[in-house]
Design a protein around this motif. Structure first.
Motif, PDB file in Angstrom:
ATOM      1  N   TYR A 114      84.537 -21.704   4.259  1.00  0.00           N
ATOM      2  CA  TYR A 114      83.847 -20.604   4.938  1.00  0.00           C
ATOM      3  C   TYR A 114      83.569 -19.453   3.969  1.00  0.00           C
ATOM      4  N   LEU A 115      84.577 -19.052   3.210  1.00  0.00           N
ATOM      5  CA  LEU A 115      84.406 -17.947   2.255  1.00  0.00           C
ATOM      6  C   LEU A 115      83.368 -18.289   1.192  1.00  0.00           C
ATOM      7  N   LYS A 116      83.406 -19.523   0.730  1.00  0.00           N
ATOM      8  CA  LYS A 116      82.450 -19.945  -0.302  1.00  0.00           C
ATOM      9  C   LYS A 116      81.021 -19.931   0.231  1.00  0.00           C
ATOM     10  N   VAL A 156      89.719  -5.272  -1.349  1.00  0.00           N
ATOM     11  CA  VAL A 156      90.429  -6.139  -2.296  1.00  0.00           C
ATOM     12  C   VAL A 156      89.442  -6.953  -3.127  1.00  0.00           C
ATOM     13  N   GLY A 157      88.368  -7.394  -2.474  1.00  0.00           N
ATOM     14  CA  GLY A 157      87.364  -8.238  -3.126  1.00  0.00           C
ATOM     15  C   GLY A 157      87.475  -9.660  -2.613  1.00  0.00           C
ATOM     16  N   ILE A 158      86.376 -10.195  -2.117  1.00  0.00           N
ATOM     17  CA  ILE A 158      86.406 -11.515  -1.496  1.00  0.00           C
ATOM     18  C   ILE A 158      86.634 -12.614  -2.538  1.00  0.00           C
ATOM     19  N   THR A 159      86.263 -12.354  -3.786  1.00  0.00           N
ATOM     20  CA  THR A 159      86.559 -13.326  -4.851  1.00  0.00           C
ATOM     21  C   THR A 159      88.065 -13.511  -5.007  1.00  0.00           C
ATOM     22  N   GLY A 176      76.846 -14.034  -3.076  1.00  0.00           N
ATOM     23  CA  GLY A 176      77.095 -12.810  -3.838  1.00  0.00           C
ATOM     24  C   GLY A 176      77.560 -11.642  -2.990  1.00  0.00           C
ATOM     25  N   LYS A 177      78.046 -11.930  -1.791  1.00  0.00           N
ATOM     26  CA  LYS A 177      78.574 -10.873  -0.911  1.00  0.00           C
ATOM     27  C   LYS A 177      80.075 -10.799  -1.133  1.00  0.00           C
ATOM     28  N   LEU A 178      80.484  -9.956  -2.076  1.00  0.00           N
ATOM     29  CA  LEU A 178      81.862  -9.981  -2.553  1.00  0.00           C
ATOM     30  C   LEU A 178      82.685  -8.789  -2.093  1.00  0.00           C
ATOM     31  N   GLY A 179      82.107  -7.969  -1.203  1.00  0.00           N
ATOM     32  CA  GLY A 179      82.849  -6.816  -0.710  1.00  0.00           C
ATOM     33  C   GLY A 179      82.239  -5.507  -1.141  1.00  0.00           C
ATOM     34  N   VAL A 180      83.056  -4.482  -1.180  1.00  0.00           N
ATOM     35  CA  VAL A 180      82.583  -3.133  -1.515  1.00  0.00           C
ATOM     36  C   VAL A 180      81.860  -3.111  -2.858  1.00  0.00           C
ATOM     37  N   SER A 181      82.374  -3.878  -3.821  1.00  0.00           N
ATOM     38  CA  SER A 181      81.819  -3.840  -5.184  1.00  0.00           C
ATOM     39  C   SER A 181      80.360  -4.270  -5.248  1.00  0.00           C
ATOM     40  N   THR A 182      79.909  -5.120  -4.299  1.00  0.00           N
ATOM     41  CA  THR A 182      78.511  -5.582  -4.312  1.00  0.00           C
ATOM     42  C   THR A 182      77.682  -4.960  -3.185  1.00  0.00           C
ATOM     43  N   GLY A 183      78.302  -4.086  -2.399  1.00  0.00           N
ATOM     44  CA  GLY A 183      77.572  -3.417  -1.324  1.00  0.00           C
ATOM     45  C   GLY A 183      77.576  -4.166  -0.008  1.00  0.00           C
ATOM     46  N   GLU A 184      78.110  -5.381  -0.024  1.00  0.00           N
ATOM     47  CA  GLU A 184      78.189  -6.150   1.217  1.00  0.00           C
ATOM     48  C   GLU A 184      79.282  -7.196   1.127  1.00  0.00           C
ATOM     49  N   GLY A 185      80.024  -7.321   2.226  1.00  0.00           N
ATOM     50  CA  GLY A 185      81.026  -8.365   2.387  1.00  0.00           C
ATOM     51  C   GLY A 185      81.063  -8.680   3.872  1.00  0.00           C
ATOM     52  N   PHE A 186      82.179  -8.429   4.477  1.00  0.00           N
ATOM     53  CA  PHE A 186      82.237  -8.551   5.942  1.00  0.00           C
ATOM     54  C   PHE A 186      81.498  -7.386   6.600  1.00  0.00           C
ATOM     55  N   TYR A 187      81.366  -6.291   5.854  1.00  0.00           N
ATOM     56  CA  TYR A 187      80.606  -5.121   6.299  1.00  0.00           C
ATOM     57  C   TYR A 187      79.589  -4.752   5.225  1.00  0.00           C
ATOM     58  N   GLN A 188      78.663  -3.859   5.578  1.00  0.00           N
ATOM     59  CA  GLN A 188      77.683  -3.363   4.615  1.00  0.00           C
ATOM     60  C   GLN A 188      78.069  -1.949   4.187  1.00  0.00           C
ATOM     61  N   TYR A 189      77.885  -1.661   2.903  1.00  0.00           N
ATOM     62  CA  TYR A 189      78.293  -0.379   2.326  1.00  0.00           C
ATOM     63  C   TYR A 189      77.084   0.335   1.735  1.00  0.00           C
ATOM     64  N   PRO A 190      77.112   1.667   1.731  1.00  0.00           N
ATOM     65  CA  PRO A 190      78.279   2.562   1.815  1.00  0.00           C
ATOM     66  C   PRO A 190      78.645   3.030   3.224  1.00  0.00           C
ATOM     67  N   ASN A 191      77.998   2.520   4.253  1.00  0.00           N
ATOM     68  CA  ASN A 191      78.272   2.996   5.613  1.00  0.00           C
ATOM     69  C   ASN A 191      78.695   1.846   6.521  1.00  0.00           C
TER      70      ASN A 191
END
Length: 298
Positions: free
Chosen positions: A264-266, A237-240, A273-288
């Motif tokens: 906490y989110l802020k 969804v995107g953390i933003t 800059g950890k905003l989710g899939v779109s930045t490569g990292e959020g609660f998890y790291q991508y692409p794996n």
């Protein structure tokens, strides 16, 4: 329905998906965003989407090449809407930003142009007067990964013209969506009336130290058979977006738990800059991400 030229305002998480999906189904699409640099990033994302359409929908190289010929890019709003039969707004989930955008748009869009907001939680009646054409304004909300999760919720406000509402239902079907008409305004529509409390409950469990991210996701996945848990969903969804939704709720209620979640989110994601899939990292790291590992549920 006589739509031919569609403008999508905003090329973020959902905007670029809406644009590509619409062009794929034969409409001329103009992608509008604030500057050419942002639009260049959108073009790169379209290459990724093309690969996904090929993988998931068996789209051919010819179909994808044709799709790209139907996409145009403009950072000048006047140019972007001059031929638009329909404008789909997908700008950030902030009332101030949306109202400001509609006030500018109202001055330059042709009289024929219908406006639709892709807002996920805000009501069309909040912006109807700012559009300058309330009878031609309504909500058209899509789920993320639009080509697979192909829902389109259509929701008017009390002043929306019924014929225009029906036209949007037909348009949604024409771009490959399952059209989901709502009979009255509802914050969060159907999807987010279900999804937002679910994601909020997961964040609350985390910030109150009940359990960690992976344990919460694992619980949901094992107990319900869902392919992902709430934090994996938040990354998509995107953390933003999650932050903005929490911010609106926290400002209204001043609920201490909501304020804690917002902080906490802020601190841990927005500021880093950890905003989710779109930045490569959020609660998890991508692409794996860890939740895709074969032993995650053990």
């Amino acid at each position: 329905m006589s739509f031919k030229n569609i403008t999508v305002a905003g090329s973020g998480v959902l905007g670029y998906q809406i644009a590509f999906q619409t062009a794929f189904h034969g409409f001329n699409v103009t992608v509008y965003d604030i500057n050419d640099e942002v639009l260049d990033k959108a073009k790169t994302k379209f290459d990724v989407l093309a690969a996904a359409f090929k993988r998931d929908l068996a789209a051919t190289d010819g179909q994808l090449a044709d799709t790209k010929t139907r996409l145009a890019y403009k950072s000048d709003l006047v140019e972007a809407v001059k031929d638009a039969d329909l404008l789909i707004e997908a700008v950030p989930e902030s009332p101030e930003i949306k109202i400001g955008f509609y006030e500018k748009l109202a001055k330059v869009a042709p009289e024929k142009t219908i406006f639709a907001t892709n807002s996920s939680t805000l009501l069309p009646s909040q912006f109807a007067q700012s559009t300058g054409r309330p009878e031609k304004f309504l909500a058209l909300h899509f789920a993320n990964n639009i080509w697979i999760n192909n829902t389109a919720e259509i929701m008017g406000h009390p002043g929306t013209d019924k014929e225009i509402f029906d036209d949007l239902v037909e348009f949604a079907k024409a771009i490959g969506m399952i059209a989901l008409p709502l009979h009255k305004e509802q914050p969060g529509y159907i999807l987010n009336s279900l999804l937002v409390p679910f994601l909020g409950a997961a964040i609350n469990l985390l910030v109150t130290d009940v359990a960690d991210v992976q344990t919460i996701d694992k619980t949901w996945m094992v107990a319900t058979g869902a392919p992902v848990g709430p934090f994996a969903a938040l990354d998509v969804v995107g953390i933003t977006t999650a932050y903005n939704i929490n911010k609106l709720a926290a400002e209204k209620t001043q609920d201490p738990l909501r304020l804690k979640a917002l902080e906490y989110l802020k601190e841990h994601f927005i500021d880093k800059g950890k905003l989710g899939v779109s930045t490569g990292e959020g609660f998890y790291q991508y692409p794996n991400p860890a939740y895709k590992e074969k032993d995650f549920l053990k």
